[in-house]
Design a protein around this motif. Structure first.
Motif, PDB file in Angstrom:
ATOM      1  N   VAL A  66       0.845  -1.197   0.000  1.00 60.70           N
ATOM      2  CA  VAL A  66       0.000   0.000   0.000  1.00 60.70           C
ATOM      3  C   VAL A  66       0.880   1.247   0.000  1.00 60.70           C
ATOM      4  O   VAL A  66       0.653   2.210  -0.736  1.00 60.70           O
ATOM      5  CB  VAL A  66      -0.938  -0.001   1.234  1.00 60.70           C
ATOM      6  N   HIS A  70       1.278   4.140  -2.939  1.00 61.11           N
ATOM      7  CA  HIS A  70       1.088   5.556  -2.638  1.00 61.11           C
ATOM      8  C   HIS A  70       2.282   6.380  -3.109  1.00 61.11           C
ATOM      9  O   HIS A  70       2.141   7.442  -3.699  1.00 61.11           O
ATOM     10  CB  HIS A  70       0.877   5.727  -1.131  1.00 61.11           C
TER      11      HIS A  70
ATOM     12  N   LEU B  10     -13.643   8.585  -8.539  1.00 62.99           N
ATOM     13  CA  LEU B  10     -14.668   7.946  -7.714  1.00 62.99           C
ATOM     14  C   LEU B  10     -15.479   9.046  -7.042  1.00 62.99           C
ATOM     15  O   LEU B  10     -14.912  10.029  -6.564  1.00 62.99           O
ATOM     16  CB  LEU B  10     -14.039   7.077  -6.634  1.00 62.99           C
ATOM     17  N   PHE B  21     -12.880  11.430  -5.314  1.00 63.44           N
ATOM     18  CA  PHE B  21     -11.523  10.922  -5.105  1.00 63.44           C
ATOM     19  C   PHE B  21     -10.852  10.743  -6.462  1.00 63.44           C
ATOM     20  O   PHE B  21     -11.413  10.124  -7.362  1.00 63.44           O
ATOM     21  CB  PHE B  21     -11.552   9.584  -4.361  1.00 63.44           C
ATOM     22  N   PRO B  23      -7.787   9.103  -8.173  1.00 64.45           N
ATOM     23  CA  PRO B  23      -6.673   8.169  -7.952  1.00 64.45           C
ATOM     24  C   PRO B  23      -5.381   8.614  -8.638  1.00 64.45           C
ATOM     25  O   PRO B  23      -4.312   8.148  -8.273  1.00 64.45           O
ATOM     26  CB  PRO B  23      -7.177   6.848  -8.553  1.00 64.45           C
ATOM     27  N   GLY B  26      -4.299  11.159  -5.994  1.00 58.14           N
ATOM     28  CA  GLY B  26      -4.482  10.689  -4.624  1.00 58.14           C
ATOM     29  C   GLY B  26      -5.238  11.688  -3.752  1.00 58.14           C
ATOM     30  O   GLY B  26      -5.372  11.499  -2.563  1.00 58.14           O
ATOM     31  N   THR B  28      -8.549  14.036  -2.445  1.00 58.55           N
ATOM     32  CA  THR B  28      -9.999  13.972  -2.282  1.00 58.55           C
ATOM     33  C   THR B  28     -10.545  15.396  -2.220  1.00 58.55           C
ATOM     34  O   THR B  28      -9.988  16.241  -1.522  1.00 58.55           O
ATOM     35  CB  THR B  28     -10.361  13.236  -0.984  1.00 58.55           C
TER      36      THR B  28
ATOM     37  N   TYR C 265      -5.514   7.793   5.649  1.00 58.47           N
ATOM     38  CA  TYR C 265      -6.486   7.877   4.553  1.00 58.47           C
ATOM     39  C   TYR C 265      -5.792   8.051   3.196  1.00 58.47           C
ATOM     40  O   TYR C 265      -6.103   7.359   2.231  1.00 58.47           O
ATOM     41  CB  TYR C 265      -7.463   9.039   4.785  1.00 58.47           C
ATOM     42  N   SER C 266      -4.838   8.951   3.124  1.00 63.30           N
ATOM     43  CA  SER C 266      -4.250   9.231   1.813  1.00 63.30           C
ATOM     44  C   SER C 266      -3.388   8.064   1.329  1.00 63.30           C
ATOM     45  O   SER C 266      -3.336   7.783   0.130  1.00 63.30           O
ATOM     46  CB  SER C 266      -3.456  10.533   1.828  1.00 63.30           C
ATOM     47  N   LEU C 268      -4.021   4.954   1.891  1.00 60.08           N
ATOM     48  CA  LEU C 268      -4.921   3.873   1.484  1.00 60.08           C
ATOM     49  C   LEU C 268      -5.555   4.110   0.117  1.00 60.08           C
ATOM     50  O   LEU C 268      -6.102   3.193  -0.483  1.00 60.08           O
ATOM     51  CB  LEU C 268      -6.031   3.695   2.522  1.00 60.08           C
ATOM     52  N   ALA C 269      -5.517   5.359  -0.351  1.00 57.62           N
ATOM     53  CA  ALA C 269      -6.057   5.719  -1.664  1.00 57.62           C
ATOM     54  C   ALA C 269      -7.505   5.235  -1.816  1.00 57.62           C
ATOM     55  O   ALA C 269      -8.338   5.519  -0.964  1.00 57.62           O
ATOM     56  CB  ALA C 269      -5.155   5.176  -2.770  1.00 57.62           C
ATOM     57  N   GLU C 270      -7.785   4.471  -2.889  1.00 57.19           N
ATOM     58  CA  GLU C 270      -9.154   4.073  -3.185  1.00 57.19           C
ATOM     59  C   GLU C 270      -9.809   3.309  -2.024  1.00 57.19           C
ATOM     60  O   GLU C 270     -10.979   3.528  -1.693  1.00 57.19           O
ATOM     61  CB  GLU C 270      -9.138   3.198  -4.443  1.00 57.19           C
ATOM     62  N   PHE C 273     -11.017   5.751   0.520  1.00 58.40           N
ATOM     63  CA  PHE C 273     -12.237   6.443   0.079  1.00 58.40           C
ATOM     64  C   PHE C 273     -13.456   5.556   0.303  1.00 58.40           C
ATOM     65  O   PHE C 273     -14.487   5.991   0.826  1.00 58.40           O
ATOM     66  CB  PHE C 273     -12.103   6.818  -1.400  1.00 58.40           C
TER      67      PHE C 273
END
Lengths: 384, 91, 305
Positions: A66, A70, B10, B21, B23, B26, B28, C265-266, C268-270, C273
């Motif tokens: 993960v 990122h 999304l 969001f 992707p 990254g 929101t 949160y950031s 974890l991306a999708e 969300f």
């Protein structure tokens, strides 16, 4: 010698089928400290071994993936902005190392963590780029005069620049070895076959497969600090495996390019230790080159001592006197390879003086620090 | 100017807002529903003239409203460009 | 009731020996820590506060190897300081030796925040009563920990005072039941409560006043493996001398509020969300300002009915 469990797993991943909880604990620690957890996940997946990983360990492995994903999103963003800048200035820039693997979509990128974006530029265009970057919020990391002078006079790169808001670090190179090195590489030979990628809107340029592999090898075997050495070797392993499939006669390409830029030694070390430490099977051409070069090499015993001891997980569970000695030898060797002795001694003296006088701890810069969300940070400030 | 919406967004719709969001970055964003309507109207696969976009939203408006709406939509476009949810398209 | 071995089965000497040697292996909610330290204050506090936690061994899978050590070199003679290590890595600057236990607690939080990305992690207190859970996301200075301690002493099960763990697969809240960290006058407020409280050593932090840790209730620790569905999100704010005020938060604002208070949160991306969308869909969201203990307890009592 205490062979690290991490190396045993890299050599023969199926041994995890017989792992006890204690083995898993040790592997998790060694792989995390070598920053190779995501890499392991990648090879477990390739070998269909994921089912043998206990859930608790799998959580750590997935977490690492993960984080890598990122990081990749962040790097792509930076590259997009950088490419816009380079286009505007009409400058040709080549991405190196981790960023290049990611942009070229190599399988190697999937499990690979890296902290800096490495870029190769023409030396006479660096000043222009540096000014433009400063206007966009990038700041030189080394503010100390000695460090600045050291980089600018003797090195193959300028001091790293960090973005003041995002914290990303870029390393701008104009060569791949220090310019004071006796064996300076004609960079044009290395970049001659550079590839323009067309997989996305980014349109970045990276080195050709042979140059990419050779650069990675030269870098690894001129490095004085090998904390991430095992990962570097494993990078070469995956690159080699991939390019041997995708390229015709990759070994011959490598030998040819190594001869052109006079870096046969780095290629020799790469093949030798890939075979010795990670059990990689070499092609006939590669094996013949290694056998032939070995006969001409005089101090191989020392070099073997250094690398067989240092290509391991650098972790408190693997230290030994051999390891410590090898680390010291490698440090000196790394510096000797980078600069002649007459320049080296004053540099090291000055460096250690500066470190002595500096009381604050130097924090390594990583891209996704959760500074503001550091739980400790909140605890301290929490009133009432 | 031609604009194009970035792919794979999304969204989560609430009464007066939409959470988007992206992707690719990254990031929101919390957008006004009106902005989302503009965003929804744009395809991701082909570039779209911004003047065409404005015309679509102004078709049933009185003339004096049109100037105001024109500015309003331009603001939204600028905003979306800044958030990188749409991109200016060039060859 | 469970037959698990707890730290209570060890005496003070055994605890300090394990901490000193291979490390004390303890289950903290879904995580397993191996804690090492030769400092007496660590042994003392661990025995006092972690007694009800499950004791494990080196034959179990371990998530984090943490230790509190004195740094090497000359400095330790000048002014005694200590470092936190997660395995071989020390993420923080050293602190005065007197703050060893708070540093261990912060360090353990750090480990979870840095590595537990199979959860959505919020900077938040979490409690549960009658199967109804409340998430209290808050920045520093909101009085979150004090409120958390008050609720924990008034019939609420403590899941966490510092971090909400929301499982990305099941969307359930996991508990940690860690000690609640309190500062300055909060310590007095909680001590004045009409019930039994056990505190760790009170540590003087020269810059910020005093700090201490409230032992979690035995029931909370025994039920640490029980997960619970998120029921309500309340954004709390202590405001001196103000009457209690509760407002429903619109969902978009709550969404952004949750993100702001998330550790990961950031990253974890999708998946992040989706987790926040799901969380907001399944909970009622409020903002709360309060000053009176009675009023705020009454509000939560009603929420749990």
């Amino acid at each position: 010698m205490h062979t690290s469990l991490l190396i045993q797993v890299l050599q023969e991943p199926t041994i995890i089928k017989r792992f006890t909880a204690k083995d898993w604990n040790l592997l998790l620690r060694q792989a995390s400290s070598a920053k190779m957890l995501a890499r392991l996940a990648y090879s477990f997946k390739a070998d269909n071994l994921t089912d043998f990983i206990p859930n608790k360990i799998l959580n750590h492995v997935n977490a690492e993936q993960v984080k890598v994903a990122h990081l990749h999103t962040q790097v792509r963003q930076e590259v997009e902005a950088l490419n816009q800048l380079f286009n505007k200035l009409a400058i040709k820039a080549i991405y190196l190392k981790g960023t290049a693997y990611l942009l070229a979509n190599l399988p190697l990128a999937q499990g690979r963590f890296f902290s800096d974006i490495d870029i190769l530029l023409n030396q006479d265009e660096i000043a222009k780029v540096e000014v433009a970057l400063k206007c966009q919020g990038w700041k030189s990391q080394k503010t100390d005069d000695h460090d600045q002078a050291y980089y600018r006079n003797y090195m193959h790169e300028i001091p790293p620049m960090q973005h003041i808001m995002r914290g990303t670090v870029i390393d701008i190179h104009h060569n791949i070895l220090p310019v004071c090195n006796d064996n300076t590489i004609d960079i044009n030979l290395l970049t001659a076959d550079a590839l323009k990628l067309d997989d996305s809107s980014l349109q970045s340029t990276v080195l050709s497969p042979a140059a990419m592999f050779l650069h990675s090898a030269i870098h690894l075997f001129h490095e004085g600090e090998l904390e991430q050495g095992l990962r570097g070797l494993s990078d070469l392993d995956i690159l080699l495996g991939y390019f041997e499939e995708s390229e015709t006669n990759f070994s011959q390409q490598l030998i040819h390019l190594a001869e052109q830029i006079n870096q046969q030694q780095s290629l020799f070390y790469a093949w030798r230790y890939l075979a010795k430490i990670l059990n990689r099977k070499l092609s006939k051409t590669a094996q013949a080159f290694v056998d032939n070069y070995q006969e001409q090499t005089s101090n191989l015993a020392t070099i073997d001592f250094i690398y067989t001891n240092l290509f391991t997980a650098h972790h408190s569970t693997t230290t030994s006197w051999r390891f410590t000695l090898a680390a010291q030898l490698a440090y000196w060797r790394g510096h000797l390879l980078r600069m002649p002795l007459r320049l080296l001694i004053p540099h090291l003296l000055k460096k250690s003086w500066l470190q002595l006088t500096e009381l604050t701890k130097k924090e390594p810069i990583t891209m996704n620090k959760v500074n503001a969300l550091d739980p400790r940070f909140h605890q301290i400030d929490e009133e009432k | 100017m031609k604009i194009i919406k970035v792919g794979n967004l999304l969204t989560k719709h609430y009464d007066e807002h939409v959470i988007v969001f992206d992707p690719n970055t990254g990031q929101t964003h919390c957008l006004d529903s009106n902005v989302n309507e503009v965003l929804n109207h744009l395809p991701t696969n082909k570039p779209y003239q911004s003047s065409q976009l404005k015309q679509f939203f102004m078709q049933d408006c009185a003339n004096d409203e049109k100037t105001m709406l024109n500015d309003y939509i331009q603001d939204m476009i600028d905003n979306l460009l800044q958030l990188k949810l749409i991109r200016a398209y060039s060859l | 009731m469970s037959t698990k071995t707890t730290l209570n089965s060890l005496n003070a000497y055994e605890i300090s020996q394990q901490l000193r040697n291979d490390g004390l292996v303890v289950a903290v909610g879904p995580f397993v820590f191996c804690i090492k330290s030769s400092l007496a204050s660590i042994a003392n506090n661990v025995q006092r506060i972690y007694g009800d936690f499950q004791l494990l061994s080196h034959h179990d899978l371990i998530d984090f190897y943490v230790s509190i050590k004195k740094p090497k070199g000359l400095r330790r003679f000048i002014k005694p300081q200590i470092n936190f290590y997660c395995d071989d890595y020390s993420p923080f600057l050293p602190l005065p030796a007197s703050q060893a236990f708070p540093l261990l607690e912060w360090g353990m939080n750090w480990c979870i925040a840095q590595h537990a990305h199979h959860h959505l992690l919020l900077h938040s207190a979490v409690l549960e009563k009658n199967g109804k859970s409340v998430i209290l996301p808050a920045q520093s200075g909101s009085g979150k920990s004090t409120l958390c301690a008050l609720l924990a002493l008034n019939g609420w099960r403590l899941l966490s005072d510092e971090m909400a763990l929301i499982d990305l697969k099941s969307n359930q809240l996991h508990a940690l039941a860690r000690p609640i960290s309190l500062k300055n006058e909060s310590i007095n407020i909680i001590q004045q409560q009409n019930c039994e409280t056990i505190f760790g050593e009170i540590v003087d932090d020269t810059n910020k006043g005093t700090i201490s840790h409230l032992k979690p209730s035995k029931v909370s620790v025994q039920q640490v493996e029980n997960t619970v569905a998120p029921y309500a999100i309340v954004f709390p704010k202590y405001q001196a001398k103000q009457p209690i005020q509760v407002n429903a938060t619109d969902k978009a604002t709550a969404f952004m509020g949750v993100i702001e208070n998330s550790f990961n949160y950031s990253i974890l991306a999708e998946a992040g969300f989706k987790a926040v969308s799901q969380l907001i869909d399944s909970t009622q969201c409020h903002t709360l300002t309060y000053s009176s203990t009675e009023e705020v307890l009454a509000f939560f009592e009603e929420l749990a009915h």
